[in-house]
Scaffold this motif. Structure first.
Motif, PDB file in Angstrom:
ATOM      1  N   ARG A   1      -0.849   8.727   0.770  1.00 56.20           N
ATOM      2  CA  ARG A   1      -1.176   8.196  -0.483  1.00 56.20           C
ATOM      3  C   ARG A   1      -2.645   8.719  -0.724  1.00 56.20           C
TER       4      ARG A   1
ATOM      5  N   GLU B   1      -3.189   3.847  -8.031  1.00 50.94           N
ATOM      6  CA  GLU B   1      -2.838   4.392  -6.825  1.00 50.94           C
ATOM      7  C   GLU B   1      -4.193   4.905  -5.891  1.00 50.94           C
ATOM      8  N   CYS B   2      -4.888   5.541  -6.821  1.00 48.67           N
ATOM      9  CA  CYS B   2      -6.282   6.259  -6.295  1.00 48.67           C
ATOM     10  C   CYS B   2      -7.272   5.042  -6.090  1.00 48.67           C
ATOM     11  N   ASP B   3      -7.012   3.689  -6.328  1.00 43.68           N
ATOM     12  CA  ASP B   3      -8.270   3.006  -6.577  1.00 43.68           C
ATOM     13  C   ASP B   3      -9.338   3.196  -5.366  1.00 43.68           C
TER      14      ASP B   3
ATOM     15  N   ASP C   1      -5.349  -4.185  -2.408  1.00 43.45           N
ATOM     16  CA  ASP C   1      -4.038  -3.524  -2.766  1.00 43.45           C
ATOM     17  C   ASP C   1      -2.958  -4.550  -3.614  1.00 43.45           C
TER      18      ASP C   1
ATOM     19  N   ARG D   1      -2.608  -4.151  -7.243  1.00 46.70           N
ATOM     20  CA  ARG D   1      -1.097  -3.573  -7.533  1.00 46.70           C
ATOM     21  C   ARG D   1       0.120  -4.445  -7.587  1.00 46.70           C
TER      22      ARG D   1
ATOM     23  N   PRO E   1       2.612   4.536  -1.057  1.00 46.22           N
ATOM     24  CA  PRO E   1       2.455   5.399  -2.368  1.00 46.22           C
ATOM     25  C   PRO E   1       3.635   5.066  -3.395  1.00 46.22           C
ATOM     26  N   THR E   2       3.302   5.077  -4.648  1.00 43.97           N
ATOM     27  CA  THR E   2       4.222   4.804  -5.564  1.00 43.97           C
ATOM     28  C   THR E   2       5.569   5.776  -5.786  1.00 43.97           C
TER      29      THR E   2
ATOM     30  N   CYS F   1      -2.512  10.752  -4.395  1.00 40.90           N
ATOM     31  CA  CYS F   1      -2.279   9.798  -5.132  1.00 40.90           C
ATOM     32  C   CYS F   1      -2.580  10.673  -6.427  1.00 40.90           C
TER      33      CYS F   1
ATOM     34  N   SER G   1       0.702  -1.209  -0.172  1.00 42.56           N
ATOM     35  CA  SER G   1      -0.019  -0.114  -0.114  1.00 42.56           C
ATOM     36  C   SER G   1       0.852   1.348   0.084  1.00 42.56           C
TER      37      SER G   1
END
Length: 324
Positions: free
Chosen positions: A199, A208-210, A272, A276, A138-139, A203, A136
């Protein structure tokens, strides 16, 4: 049979102040109960019965859910963070239920079980951190210096949590004890949730904003904060001491709230992990492994055991010095 299901209960003034709970005036068991009578009390309405069942049922539910997941925890290392989190959820709910069931055997037993209870909560915070770290994060923060030190710092936060919360049980003064205990729990919770809050606020892409995952994460935060607020404020029993001794007090509501919160947490990490996985498998410099999941979890468990034994020795020494 009917006689076996009977038990003498006591009012607040009839038991040692060591066993008193704020605004709870009745339903206390003997302060020198046997293990057998404690087991029987699970089926008799005391002021601890619902505290036991709320977390024991949660433990059974989480254990079954984890066992039934169609995942290969043995051969697929990407699932190890989820397994670690699931085990931490089972450990804290089981330890809590046992602590509430057997805490009336003696002052020493009460301290021991709740030292272990706090240790299990700190393990849960690390289980959460491990899942955040691999599923989870943040990218934009992945593979940064902060990401590199996140898990080691989470282990330190877990150790601090155990030390501070156990120390609170050897501290006098209701307010001081409460502040110490809550600060001990807040340290790992706030730190572990920082990447998630970042996040949610910043995001940058659809994955990421799923909305499915973020909605579950937000529900977890809401349930945790709201149930903890009830626990801290002692609502509703503070308004009517004695009315909610057996059913409906804040500690019982807290147990229900955090159990639901843990379930939302589990579902959020599963979402996630599924959504992801492809992205994370390509960008993580250090993908999930035994060394990055089970090893830190085991290290914190061992550290907590040492801390628990240390505080138990301190408690016994303090009591011995009082008797001299």
């Amino acid at each position: 049979m009917a006689k076996c299901m009977q038990m003498k209960l006591f009012h607040r003034h009839q038991v040692s102040a060591f066993f008193h709970r704020a605004f709870i005036t009745s339903g206390y068991r003997s302060c020198h109960s046997t293990a057998t009578s404690c087991l029987r009390s699970a089926f008799i309405l005391t002021n601890e019965t619902i505290n036991f069942w709320t977390h024991f049922v949660a433990f059974v539910a989480f254990s079954i859910h984890l066992y039934m997941l169609p995942l290969d925890f043995i051969h697929d290392e990407f699932t190890l963070p989820l397994l670690t989190f699931g085990i931490s959820a089972c450990v804290y709910t089981f330890t809590s239920s046992i602590a509430h069931l057997f805490n009336c055997m003696s002052e020493c037993h009460l301290q021991t079980f709740f030292f272990l209870d706090y240790s299990a909560i700190s393990l849960y915070s690390l289980g959460s951190a491990i899942a955040y770290n691999y599923y989870s994060f943040p990218t934009i923060l992945i593979n940064t210096t902060f990401h590199e030190i996140f898990l080691p710092t989470a282990v330190i936060a877990g150790i601090l949590c155990t030390i501070i919360t156990c120390a609170s049980r050897l501290t006098s003064g209701f307010i001081k004890t409460k502040l110490m205990r809550i600060s001990g729990f807040i340290i790992p919770y706030a730190f572990c949730h920082y990447p998630l809050i970042y996040r949610i606020l910043f995001c940058q892409d659809e994955l990421e904003c799923d909305p499915e995952a973020l909605s579950l994460h937000i529900q977890e935060i809401f349930l945790t904060v709201s149930s903890t607020s009830l626990f801290l404020s002692h609502i509703p029993e503070c308004f009517s001491p004695g009315t909610f001794d057996i059913v409906g007090n804040s500690h019982q509501l807290f147990h229900v709230g955090v159990s639901l919160s843990t379930y939302r947490h589990l579902m959020a990490f599963m979402t996630d992990m599924k959504n992801r996985r492809e992205l994370l498998s390509t960008i993580l410099l250090h993908p999930p492994s035994f060394q990055g999941t089970v090893l830190p979890f085991g290290f914190l468990a061992a550290s907590n055991l040492v801390i628990t034994v240390t505080f138990l020795i301190l408690f016994k020494r303090r009591n011995y010095s009082k008797l001299k």
